[in-house]
Write an enzyme that holds these catalytic residues in place. Structure first.
Site, PDB file in Angstrom:
ATOM      1  N   GLN A 111       0.874  -1.296   0.031  1.00 18.98           N
ATOM      2  CA  GLN A 111       0.030   0.233  -0.075  1.00 18.98           C
ATOM      3  C   GLN A 111       0.876   1.206   0.029  1.00 18.98           C
ATOM      4  O   GLN A 111       0.427   2.476  -0.193  1.00 18.98           O
ATOM      5  CB  GLN A 111      -0.971   0.045   1.246  1.00 18.98           C
ATOM      6  N   LEU A 137      -7.418   1.764   3.464  1.00 23.53           N
ATOM      7  CA  LEU A 137      -6.796   2.946   3.326  1.00 23.53           C
ATOM      8  C   LEU A 137      -6.382   3.180   1.781  1.00 23.53           C
ATOM      9  O   LEU A 137      -6.224   4.517   1.293  1.00 23.53           O
ATOM     10  CB  LEU A 137      -5.567   3.465   3.909  1.00 23.53           C
ATOM     11  N   GLU A 166      -4.892  -7.315   5.940  1.00 22.73           N
ATOM     12  CA  GLU A 166      -3.518  -7.254   5.362  1.00 22.73           C
ATOM     13  C   GLU A 166      -2.674  -8.394   4.608  1.00 22.73           C
ATOM     14  O   GLU A 166      -2.268  -8.107   3.882  1.00 22.73           O
ATOM     15  CB  GLU A 166      -2.698  -6.788   6.818  1.00 22.73           C
TER      16      GLU A 166
HETATM   17 ZN    ZN Z   1      -6.318  -2.494   3.086  1.00 24.16          ZN
END
Ligand code: ZN
Length: 193
Positions: free
Chosen positions: A48, A92, A134
């Site tokens: 990410q 996010l 995750e």
């Molecule tokens: Zn995520």
């Protein structure tokens, strides 16, 4: 370092295990925590932030003052998945989008921490969900890949909005082309994995 958003291709990258933990990796992890807190997140995976490493961080309180809640997991493996649970998730890399996701309720996590110690943790509740979310990232998966067909229909327009925003960011020159992104990931991978 910045948090990349769907449909950035690095979010589809399957990360290889890390071979070593060095000082630079410690600094990367620190920067990831800062970015995660700034975005009010509880978890963040390396891809990410556009890095091809099998590593993610968690702070279920999303509180920079709660240092004891800061967890770093390297080369994680999940076993003994049990039960079923459904709850709302966000990400996010898909800001503002939330949807119900079904996952195993419990699992056992094996991983290394930042000190290189092997850890085994029995997961339950939000912790279990966050870790599974995750680890999905490290396998190039997003929570939108795990929705029921009806929920998938509900969020279709939001995903198109993300696509449009991504394309215009690319046209503004803010995001490199796919080949450049892949070459950078391969180079980083060669150094550490
Ligand atoms: Zn995520």
């Amino acid at each position: 370092m910045r948090i990349i958003q769907y449909p950035h291709p690095t979010l589809r990258h399957v990360s290889k295990p890390l071979k070593r933990v060095d000082q630079e990796l410690h600094a990367i992890v620190r920067e990831m925590f800062d970015l995660m807190y700034a975005a009010n997140g509880v978890g963040l995976a390396a891809n990410q932030v556009d890095l091809p490493y099998r590593l993610f961080i968690i702070n279920l309180k999303s509180d920079p003052a709660a240092k004891e809640e800061e967890l770093v997991f390297i080369n994680p493996v999940l076993t003994s998945r049990k039960g079923n649970a459904e709850a709302e998730e966000g990400c996010l890399s898909l800001p503002g989008l939330y949807a119900d996701v079904k996952r195993p309720e419990r699992a056992v996590l094996n991983a290394y921490d930042l000190a290189g110690q092997e850890v085994t943790i029995e997961l339950d509740g939000l912790f279990s969900r966050a870790v599974q979310h995750e680890i999905d990232h490290l396998d190039g998966l997003l929570f939108i890949d795990r929705l029921s067909p009806t929920v998938e229909m509900d969020i279709k327009d939001s995903l198109i909005d993300f696509d449009v925003q991504f394309e215009s960011a690319r046209q503004r020159g803010e995001i490199p082309d796919d080949a450049t992104i892949a070459a950078r990931l391969a180079k980083l991978e060669k150094l550490r994995t």
